[in-house]
Scaffold this active site. Structure first.
Site, PDB file in Angstrom:
ATOM      1  N   ASP A 132      -2.435  14.281   6.402  1.00 15.78           N
ATOM      2  CA  ASP A 132      -1.862  13.126   6.010  1.00 15.78           C
ATOM      3  C   ASP A 132      -0.398  13.038   6.636  1.00 15.78           C
ATOM      4  OD1 ASP A 132      -1.653  10.233   4.850  1.00 15.78           O
ATOM      5  OD2 ASP A 132      -0.604  11.315   3.112  1.00 15.78           O
ATOM      6  N   CYS A 180      -4.595   2.699   1.848  1.00 17.47           N
ATOM      7  CA  CYS A 180      -3.477   3.983   2.212  1.00 17.47           C
ATOM      8  C   CYS A 180      -3.741   4.889   0.937  1.00 17.47           C
ATOM      9  CB  CYS A 180      -2.044   3.241   1.860  1.00 17.47           C
ATOM     10  SG  CYS A 180      -0.735   4.343   1.818  1.00 17.47           S
ATOM     11  N   HIS A 235      -1.933   6.982  -0.166  1.00 12.63           N
ATOM     12  CA  HIS A 235      -0.837   7.240  -1.256  1.00 12.63           C
ATOM     13  C   HIS A 235      -1.035   6.291  -2.555  1.00 12.63           C
ATOM     14  CE1 HIS A 235       1.355   9.065   2.047  1.00 12.63           C
ATOM     15  NE2 HIS A 235       2.392   9.529   1.120  1.00 12.63           N
TER      16      HIS A 235
HETATM   17  N1  DGL Z   1      -1.347   7.879   3.187  1.00 12.85           N
HETATM   18  C1  DGL Z   1      -1.206   7.278   4.693  1.00 12.85           C
HETATM   19  C2  DGL Z   1      -2.335   6.123   4.651  1.00 12.85           C
HETATM   20  O1  DGL Z   1      -3.172   6.330   4.038  1.00 12.85           O
HETATM   21  C3  DGL Z   1       0.476   6.676   4.523  1.00 12.85           C
HETATM   22  C4  DGL Z   1       0.855   6.271   5.903  1.00 12.85           C
HETATM   23  C5  DGL Z   1       2.259   6.386   5.987  1.00 12.85           C
HETATM   24  O2  DGL Z   1       2.828   7.348   6.071  1.00 12.85           O
HETATM   25  O3  DGL Z   1       2.985   5.114   6.409  1.00 12.85           O
HETATM   26  O4  DGL Z   1      -1.947   5.395   5.541  1.00 12.85           O
END
Ligand code: DGL
Length: 286
Positions: A16, A191, A193
């Site tokens: 990620d 996402c 996160h």
């Molecule tokens: N965890 C990433 C996602 O699912 C975050 C993306 C980012 O770094 O902006 O898109």
């Protein structure tokens, strides 16, 4: 044909832009506790969501090559942004060798089981701009209304550890009250996160079904490893998990404990300079 010389006790490679993918690792470990993980968080390039698709494809290719070199038996793109723009490329490059799993198809698949009427999608700018979620949803659920909204402030807030905090509360209020999301019965957290603040989101939208990709992705991975006789059957992992980051942040180390319920020994790996540094080289700006 899949390459048959990868043993089932080989690790699973997960990556990620930062710690969001740890939500997927957690779900993998809950389902398959004896599987070994090699994780890469590309903290030097975080956030991915504001960058160009070309840049993300470049980062994703470099990370995938690193993980494959480490001998992983599967590649999990635990990032919606990288899944949206780099999955076809990684699939084409590696699918003959090993399973390549993204987080988008499993989440859409889990949505199909819910019988939704109006679905909201929140994610990074690049994920939303890619249009991949509405496209897939309309393919499987043509009668469902789909609305999308980029919520770019959430990744930095989470990476900085402002979880269950007045900052996350204010920003979530602002985003979730946006008229775009009015009338939705289901919200996709597009996402990885955002799974960390899922309960905060659920509290603000008590009547909305909130779905994220962590568990569906772990389930899909387990299914595919089982189908290919690549599940590790041992009682305990065949070795230590390894967690790499491309730039050190103290918050990552602190928060990862909270994410995974265990202390992670982070290793700094600047793939773009092709060198590995010990953590004592901390710049003090984490
Ligand atoms: N965890 C990433 C996602 O699912 C975050 C993306 C980012 O770094 O902006 O898109």
């Amino acid at each position: 044909m899949l390459r048959s010389d990868i043993p089932p006790d080989a690790p699973i490679g997960v990556f990620d832009s930062g710690m969001g993918g740890l939500t997927v690792v957690r779900a993998i470990k809950e389902r398959m506790p004896s599987e070994r993980i090699i994780y890469f968080g590309d903290t030097a390039h975080l956030p991915y969501g504001d960058k160009s698709a070309e840049a993300i494809r470049h980062y994703a290719q470099t990370i995938a090559a690193f993980l494959v070199d480490k001998g992983v038996k599967a590649l999990v793109i635990a990032c919606n942004t990288a899944s949206a723009v780099a999955y076809p490329l990684l699939h084409e490059r590696y699918a003959q060798q090993l399973p390549v799993v993204n987080v988008i198809h499993p989440l859409v698949e889990s949505l199909r089981r819910q019988n939704p009427h109006k679905v909201g999608i929140i994610g990074t700018k690049l994920t939303i701009k890619s249009g991949i979620y509405p496209k897939l949803i309309r393919q499987y659920l043509p009668d469902v209304e789909v609305v999308s909204m980029a919520t770019p402030l959430l990744v930095p807030i989470i990476e900085e550890g402002y979880i269950h905090h007045r900052i996350s509360d204010v920003v979530l209020h602002e985003y979730l009250q946006n008229p775009t999301l009015q009338g939705i019965d289901t919200l996709l957290l597009a996402c990885t996160h955002y799974a960390v603040i899922r309960d905060e989101i659920q509290t603000l939208l008590p009547h909305v079904r909130v779905l994220d990709s962590a568990v569906p992705t772990a389930e899909y991975l387990e299914e595919i490893l089982r189908e290919r006789n690549m599940l590790y059957g041992g009682d305990t992992p065949s070795g230590e998990d390894e967690y790499y980051v491309s730039d050190y942040t103290r918050t990552f180390e602190r928060m990862s404990r909270y994410f995974l319920g265990q202390t992670i020994a982070l290793r700094l790996m600047d793939l773009w300079r092709n060198e590995s540094l010990p953590f004592e080289a901390d710049t003090g700006c984490g």
